[in-house]
Design a protein around this motif. Sequence first.
Motif, PDB file in Angstrom:
ATOM      1  N   LYS A   1       7.040  20.792 -30.240  1.00  0.00           N
ATOM      2  CA  LYS A   1       6.783  19.794 -31.272  1.00  0.00           C
ATOM      3  C   LYS A   1       8.057  19.154 -31.813  1.00  0.00           C
ATOM      4  O   LYS A   1       8.040  18.048 -32.331  1.00  0.00           O
ATOM      5  CB  LYS A   1       6.024  20.436 -32.444  1.00  0.00           C
ATOM      6  N   ASP A   2       9.178  19.856 -31.706  1.00  0.00           N
ATOM      7  CA  ASP A   2      10.421  19.299 -32.238  1.00  0.00           C
ATOM      8  C   ASP A   2      11.115  18.388 -31.227  1.00  0.00           C
ATOM      9  O   ASP A   2      12.220  17.925 -31.462  1.00  0.00           O
ATOM     10  CB  ASP A   2      11.362  20.426 -32.683  1.00  0.00           C
ATOM     11  N   GLN A   3      10.450  18.145 -30.092  1.00  0.00           N
ATOM     12  CA  GLN A   3      11.075  17.314 -29.066  1.00  0.00           C
ATOM     13  C   GLN A   3      10.351  15.981 -28.879  1.00  0.00           C
ATOM     14  O   GLN A   3      10.451  15.351 -27.828  1.00  0.00           O
ATOM     15  CB  GLN A   3      11.094  18.071 -27.727  1.00  0.00           C
ATOM     16  N   THR A   4       9.598  15.549 -29.886  1.00  0.00           N
ATOM     17  CA  THR A   4       8.803  14.329 -29.670  1.00  0.00           C
ATOM     18  C   THR A   4       9.682  13.103 -29.429  1.00  0.00           C
ATOM     19  O   THR A   4       9.276  12.181 -28.730  1.00  0.00           O
ATOM     20  CB  THR A   4       7.861  14.051 -30.865  1.00  0.00           C
ATOM     21  N   ALA A   5      10.888  13.095 -29.979  1.00  0.00           N
ATOM     22  CA  ALA A   5      11.775  11.955 -29.723  1.00  0.00           C
ATOM     23  C   ALA A   5      12.121  11.897 -28.240  1.00  0.00           C
ATOM     24  O   ALA A   5      12.127  10.826 -27.623  1.00  0.00           O
ATOM     25  CB  ALA A   5      13.046  12.073 -30.559  1.00  0.00           C
ATOM     26  N   ARG A   6      12.366  13.045 -27.671  1.00  0.00           N
ATOM     27  CA  ARG A   6      12.674  13.129 -26.244  1.00  0.00           C
ATOM     28  C   ARG A   6      11.461  12.672 -25.411  1.00  0.00           C
ATOM     29  O   ARG A   6      11.586  11.879 -24.487  1.00  0.00           O
ATOM     30  CB  ARG A   6      13.053  14.576 -25.919  1.00  0.00           C
ATOM     31  N   TYR A   7      10.272  13.159 -25.774  1.00  0.00           N
ATOM     32  CA  TYR A   7       9.076  12.754 -25.036  1.00  0.00           C
ATOM     33  C   TYR A   7       8.842  11.251 -25.197  1.00  0.00           C
ATOM     34  O   TYR A   7       8.467  10.566 -24.253  1.00  0.00           O
ATOM     35  CB  TYR A   7       7.849  13.542 -25.522  1.00  0.00           C
ATOM     36  N   GLY A   8       9.077  10.774 -26.386  1.00  0.00           N
ATOM     37  CA  GLY A   8       8.911   9.346 -26.650  1.00  0.00           C
ATOM     38  C   GLY A   8       9.858   8.512 -25.803  1.00  0.00           C
ATOM     39  O   GLY A   8       9.505   7.420 -25.352  1.00  0.00           O
ATOM     40  N   GLU A   9      11.036   9.044 -25.592  1.00  0.00           N
ATOM     41  CA  GLU A   9      12.018   8.324 -24.760  1.00  0.00           C
ATOM     42  C   GLU A   9      11.473   8.171 -23.339  1.00  0.00           C
ATOM     43  O   GLU A   9      11.573   7.106 -22.733  1.00  0.00           O
ATOM     44  CB  GLU A   9      13.344   9.076 -24.783  1.00  0.00           C
TER      45      GLU A   9
ATOM     46  N   VAL B   1      -0.402   7.495 -17.773  1.00  0.00           N
ATOM     47  CA  VAL B   1       0.343   8.737 -17.577  1.00  0.00           C
ATOM     48  C   VAL B   1       0.489   9.378 -18.953  1.00  0.00           C
ATOM     49  O   VAL B   1       0.799   8.693 -19.930  1.00  0.00           O
ATOM     50  CB  VAL B   1       1.738   8.436 -16.984  1.00  0.00           C
ATOM     51  N   VAL B   2       0.202  10.663 -19.045  1.00  0.00           N
ATOM     52  CA  VAL B   2       0.306  11.330 -20.339  1.00  0.00           C
ATOM     53  C   VAL B   2       1.525  12.265 -20.326  1.00  0.00           C
ATOM     54  O   VAL B   2       1.640  13.123 -19.453  1.00  0.00           O
ATOM     55  CB  VAL B   2      -0.968  12.136 -20.653  1.00  0.00           C
ATOM     56  N   VAL B   3       2.412  12.043 -21.279  1.00  0.00           N
ATOM     57  CA  VAL B   3       3.564  12.936 -21.429  1.00  0.00           C
ATOM     58  C   VAL B   3       3.155  14.037 -22.404  1.00  0.00           C
ATOM     59  O   VAL B   3       2.825  13.761 -23.557  1.00  0.00           O
ATOM     60  CB  VAL B   3       4.791  12.166 -21.956  1.00  0.00           C
TER      61      VAL B   3
ATOM     62  N   ARG C   1       7.001   2.738 -19.778  1.00  0.00           N
ATOM     63  CA  ARG C   1       6.396   1.459 -20.168  1.00  0.00           C
ATOM     64  C   ARG C   1       7.273   0.299 -19.730  1.00  0.00           C
ATOM     65  O   ARG C   1       6.769  -0.722 -19.262  1.00  0.00           O
ATOM     66  CB  ARG C   1       6.194   1.422 -21.688  1.00  0.00           C
ATOM     67  N   ARG C   2       8.573   0.442 -19.882  1.00  0.00           N
ATOM     68  CA  ARG C   2       9.477  -0.643 -19.451  1.00  0.00           C
ATOM     69  C   ARG C   2       9.358  -0.879 -17.954  1.00  0.00           C
ATOM     70  O   ARG C   2       9.565  -1.976 -17.471  1.00  0.00           O
ATOM     71  CB  ARG C   2      10.920  -0.314 -19.826  1.00  0.00           C
ATOM     72  N   ALA C   3       9.017   0.188 -17.239  1.00  0.00           N
ATOM     73  CA  ALA C   3       8.863   0.045 -15.784  1.00  0.00           C
ATOM     74  C   ALA C   3       7.469  -0.475 -15.422  1.00  0.00           C
ATOM     75  O   ALA C   3       7.139  -0.607 -14.245  1.00  0.00           O
ATOM     76  CB  ALA C   3       9.115   1.391 -15.107  1.00  0.00           C
ATOM     77  N   GLY C   4       6.653  -0.743 -16.443  1.00  0.00           N
ATOM     78  CA  GLY C   4       5.331  -1.310 -16.182  1.00  0.00           C
ATOM     79  C   GLY C   4       4.253  -0.276 -15.947  1.00  0.00           C
ATOM     80  O   GLY C   4       3.143  -0.611 -15.529  1.00  0.00           O
ATOM     81  N   ILE C   5       4.573   0.985 -16.225  1.00  0.00           N
ATOM     82  CA  ILE C   5       3.591   2.048 -16.001  1.00  0.00           C
ATOM     83  C   ILE C   5       2.887   2.369 -17.317  1.00  0.00           C
ATOM     84  O   ILE C   5       3.537   2.592 -18.339  1.00  0.00           O
ATOM     85  CB  ILE C   5       4.307   3.318 -15.468  1.00  0.00           C
ATOM     86  N   ARG C   6       1.559   2.366 -17.291  1.00  0.00           N
ATOM     87  CA  ARG C   6       0.800   2.739 -18.501  1.00  0.00           C
ATOM     88  C   ARG C   6       1.162   4.169 -18.877  1.00  0.00           C
ATOM     89  O   ARG C   6       1.072   5.066 -18.040  1.00  0.00           O
ATOM     90  CB  ARG C   6      -0.704   2.725 -18.235  1.00  0.00           C
ATOM     91  N   ALA C   7       1.541   4.391 -20.113  1.00  0.00           N
ATOM     92  CA  ALA C   7       1.961   5.742 -20.485  1.00  0.00           C
ATOM     93  C   ALA C   7       1.765   5.979 -21.964  1.00  0.00           C
ATOM     94  O   ALA C   7       1.788   5.045 -22.768  1.00  0.00           O
ATOM     95  CB  ALA C   7       3.427   5.937 -20.123  1.00  0.00           C
TER      96      ALA C   7
END
Length: 493
Positions: free
Chosen positions: A381-389, A374-376, A395-401
Amino acid sequence: MKLIAPRLPRGFEDRAQKDIAAITEMTARIRQVYERYGFDPVETPFFEYTETLGKFLPDTDRPNVGVFSLQDDDEQWMSLRYDLTAPLARYFAENFDRLPKPFRSYRQGYVFRNEKPGPGRFRQFMQFDADTVGAPGPEADAEMCMMMADTMDALGLEGQYLVKVNNRKVLDGVLELIGLGAADPEKSLTVLRAIDKLDRLGLEGVSELLGAGRKDESGDFTKGAGLLPDAIHRVLGYVGLKGEGESFFAGLEALVEGSARGLEGVAELRAMAALFAAAGYGADRVRIDPAVVRGLEYYTGPVFEVELTFRVTNEKGQDVVFGSVGGGGRYDGLVSRFRSEPVPATGFSIGVSRLAHALKLTGNLESADPVGPVVVLVLDKDQTARYGEIVSRLRRAGIRAEMFMGQTKNFGKQVAYADKRNSPAVIIEGTDERARGIVQIKDLIAGKEAAKAIADNAEWKAERPGQFECRDDEIIARLSALPAIHAHLQSQK
RNA sequence: GCCGCCUUAGCUCAGUUGGUUAGAGCACUAGAUUGUGGAUCUAGGGGUCCCCCGUUCAAACCGGGGAGGCGGUACCA
């Protein structure tokens, strides 16, 4: 600055995702069979001392040309392993005191040969071996043959292969009776090589090679063994012997009558045949074949090989001569290079790369494109922390991302990237969505399906096929419900 | 090693009797559409015509030599 042409050394291969997936799948199936038979894994390194491999040229201190070799800093010759058997013999001898006898082991890995590559023949290729060390009887040999057959079945090749079995002692007996064998090792080799070519050349071709020699279609002349007509006749009678059951063995016995060694070989074949029959391995899977020779050096008794019975055609539509995809036999002498007591051993090897090459050419190794992550998307550009979250949560849910990390800010390029990765979905969160506490999920697979009905690009864009919005706290649940992701999550359990 | 076929763009291939600036399809990049994949349209980038020597006013094309690829054959622990 001069640019260097990027080029792969010949005989070597790169492997991309699909190739790796295919090899992984193949080796998993092979491993399963070997383990079911009670074999355990062992791994040895790529390099061995050249003397361990026994590959010094005669009368010199240089390694054989066929092996990749180098000298380490104390000038000892080391070589890349060219098979997995010699390293096993070293391992067994070195750990003799603590290993169970018989020692039943398997190993998988790349081996290297510095030779001219051919169709399905590489300079680096994978073998998958199993060996039993310390078991002298034909039961161990028969087990190897049956395991080979089971392995081919496990690879989905039922009815498309044949395990062919012979015994070097029988060959020795035939040679002995025509006055060769130890008396004339050179000529004996020529005779064995000729026999080995029965498959390709037929009886006439073999006959020529036993006599004066043969000129092949490509114009090359091969010098023959120069046998007398009487001896040729005898060898051909042996090679052409077919059938099964008592009459076949009686025929073999008659052919080697007078050679104690030959008769011993026939007795071993009889014993193996009885084991095959009792275990339910018919002549459609495992068959005695007097023309099987295998390599010329270390085998001492039973020899066997597995070959594909279907035709192989290459990318250019040419029929390709494929030969065997695996083989083995008894090598009672190999460990004795390291230890003085006799150590009987038997084993076989599957040529994984070769088999994979054949299956690829015949389309038997095709698999679906693997599902990407899954691609977020990065809209701000100033919201990468949010996208990273979001990515971490997936990933914690086991979904490739993954978060998109390319240079472009162009939205369409980012979606195109996901499409190329075969992603099941992208997650879109721009300023509007963030303000509303929602994200857009674009199901690329459903979208692709829906798009087939749309021809006009403007409409295609307005429609946004496969796209829906959901609350931030629903992302995992909604994604997990998509078929491709659901299937992947299931397979991880 | 020996024999045959092949070598022009990232890929598959055209290229007139030797004649200017070497082409096509696909792929790639950009735009049409600065917040949406595919399709479509437009534009663009990309070539030591495998290399070297020779013949010629002139060589992708002819001759010689070499390299690489594919296949066969030999060898193959």
